[in-house]
Write an enzyme that holds these catalytic residues in place. Structure first.
Site, short mmCIF file in Angstrom:
data_model
loop_
_atom_site.label_atom_id
_atom_site.label_comp_id
_atom_site.label_asym_id
_atom_site.label_seq_id
_atom_site.Cartn_x
_atom_site.Cartn_y
_atom_site.Cartn_z
N ASP A 48 -24.61 -9.22 14.51
CA ASP A 48 -25.29 -8.56 15.64
C ASP A 48 -24.65 -9.04 16.94
OD1 ASP A 48 -27.46 -7.70 17.56
OD2 ASP A 48 -28.47 -7.22 15.68
N THR A 68 -29.29 -4.85 21.88
CA THR A 68 -30.71 -4.47 21.98
C THR A 68 -31.59 -5.33 21.07
OG1 THR A 68 -30.48 -2.77 20.25
CG2 THR A 68 -30.18 -2.05 22.53
N GLY A 69 -30.98 -6.28 20.36
CA GLY A 69 -31.76 -7.15 19.47
C GLY A 69 -32.20 -8.40 20.20
N ASP A 71 -19.54 -7.62 17.93
CA ASP A 71 -19.72 -6.19 18.19
C ASP A 71 -19.04 -5.43 17.04
OD1 ASP A 71 -19.47 -3.56 18.95
OD2 ASP A 71 -18.87 -4.00 21.02
N VAL A 72 -19.81 -4.76 16.19
CA VAL A 72 -19.22 -4.16 14.99
C VAL A 72 -18.40 -2.91 15.29
CG1 VAL A 72 -20.99 -5.13 13.47
CG2 VAL A 72 -21.28 -2.80 14.34
N TYR A 104 -13.78 -9.18 9.99
CA TYR A 104 -13.34 -9.58 8.66
C TYR A 104 -14.36 -10.54 8.08
CZ TYR A 104 -10.49 -12.01 5.20
OH TYR A 104 -10.03 -12.57 4.05
N TYR A 143 -26.71 9.89 20.63
CA TYR A 143 -27.31 9.23 19.46
C TYR A 143 -27.27 10.17 18.25
CZ TYR A 143 -30.99 6.81 16.75
OH TYR A 143 -31.72 6.16 15.78
#
Ligand code: NAD
Ligand code: UDP
Length: 316
Positions: A32, A36-37, A57-58, A63, A146
């Protein structure tokens, strides 16, 4: 012991999912970037040996060294206020982020479950919404960032399934509520509960005749876990079909909090869907799942949570 990687694991749903997976003896890697979490959502899990946290940041490639059996991709702003403030990040995490987790799933031979949404149906012209409905989405409206990101994510996942044989699952989540929603995320449940507890007017958008169907988080994570372990590749609606107008919902919150609050009508946001109710026939048939927690019970637990938050903030 199998390992599950949860993106967006420090968010509202992600943190409950991490707990669910741990309770079923999976190791959990939670990724994460806290956009927003909240760190508090996972702080109780941090000391555990079977829980690992990676701040990342995904939407940027990443890896993972160890074997991974399951990937649950939940990273994305989810509240309309959040994704209107973060339109490009929302598009990136739904597209680039989904591509990155597809690549990890392929490399690790892991099963990938992606969090989609009832928003893929847009402002629906069919009611209730079955998975076979293709939706009524405005791609260039403010909510399009979205809705289209999630529609793209579904298409990407199906392409990895068809081309690379990745085992994929798609859950279309309908409005879900419960403890650990961010107090200021602007969604109707935290907004109304806090307004009612503080004795402020409840901000009903439009005339309040638009409908939603609210599912308690424990029911939702049970449905998602069953879908993860099932062999169902087609998208699956998970939500509670109990539908009501937003005005009825506001009145219910006032009653359950024993509040003196009044109703304050505000303009309806652009493209706000007029109706929403999941058709959960497929979840019933293929997952033997349906929600079991009544609205009053789920709301009572959620009200207790927000009361505690307001006490901590010194507002109550
Ligand atoms: P949330 O905002 O509480 O959680 C989202 C999490 O993703 C947050 O912790 C955030 O920090 C993280 N995140 C966002 N972008 C990221 C990125 N680029 N890299 C790493 N982490 C990132 O929202 P939620 O309600 O828990 O929603 C979780 C998922 O479920 C989302 O994908 C959302 O679209 C989906 N969903 C939720 C609902 C609902 O009613 N709660 C309904 C439909 C779909
Ligand atoms: N809503 C409202 N007052 C608020 C927040 C939301 O009346 O303070 C309405 C909103 O217009 C929508 C419904 O409640 O019709 C659900 O909004 P939410 O943001 O929770 O999620 P959505 O279902 O729109 O994604």
């Amino acid at each position: 012991m199998s390992t599950a990687l949860v993106t967006g694991g420090a968010g509202f749903l992600g943190s409950h999912l991490c707990e669910k997976l741990l309770s079923h003896n999976h190791r959990v890697i939670c990724v994460d970037n806290f956009v927003t979490g909240q760190p508090r959502n996972i702080e109780h899990l941090m000391p555990r040996d079977d829980f690992h946290f990676l701040e990342h940041d995904v939407s940027m490639p990443f890896y993972v060294a160890e074997d991974v059996d399951y990937i649950l991709h939940f990273a994305s702003p989810a509240s309309p206020i959040d994704y209107l403030e973060l339109p490009i990040q929302t598009l990136k995490v739904g597209s680039l982020g989904t591509h990155n987790v597809c690549g990890i799933a392929k490399a690790k031979n892991a099963r990938l479950l992606v969090a989609s949404t009832s928003e893929v149906y847009g402002d629906p012209l069919i009611h209730p919404q079955p998975e076979s409905y293709w939706g009524n989405v405005n791609p260039v409206g403010p909510r399009g960032v979205y809705d289209e990101a999630k529609r793209f994510a579904e298409a990407m996942v199906m392409a990895y399934h068809r081309v690379h044989d990745v085992e994929t699952r798609i859950v279309r989540i309908f409005n879900t509520y419960g403890p650990r929603m961010r107090p200021k995320d602007g969604r109707v449940v935290p907004a109304f509960i806090q307004q009612a507890l503080l004795g402020q007017p409840l901000t009903v958008f439009g005339d309040g005749s638009q409908t939603r169907s609210f599912c308690y988080v424990d029911d939702l994570v049970e449905g998602i876990y069953r879908l993860l372990l099932s062999d169902r590749v087609d998208p699956t609606n998970i939500g509670n079909p109990h539908e009501m107008t937003i005005l009825q919902f506001a009145e219910r919150i006032i009653e359950l909090t024993d509040s003196e609050s009044t109703i304050d009508y505000k303009p309806l946001p652009v493209d706000d869907p007029k109706t929403r109710q999941p058709d959960i026939s497929n979840a019933r048939k293929h997952l033997d799942w349906e929600p079991t927690i009544p609205l009053q019970e789920g709301l009572s637990k959620t009200i207790d949570y927000f009361r505690q938050v307001l006490v901590e903030q010194g507002k109550l």
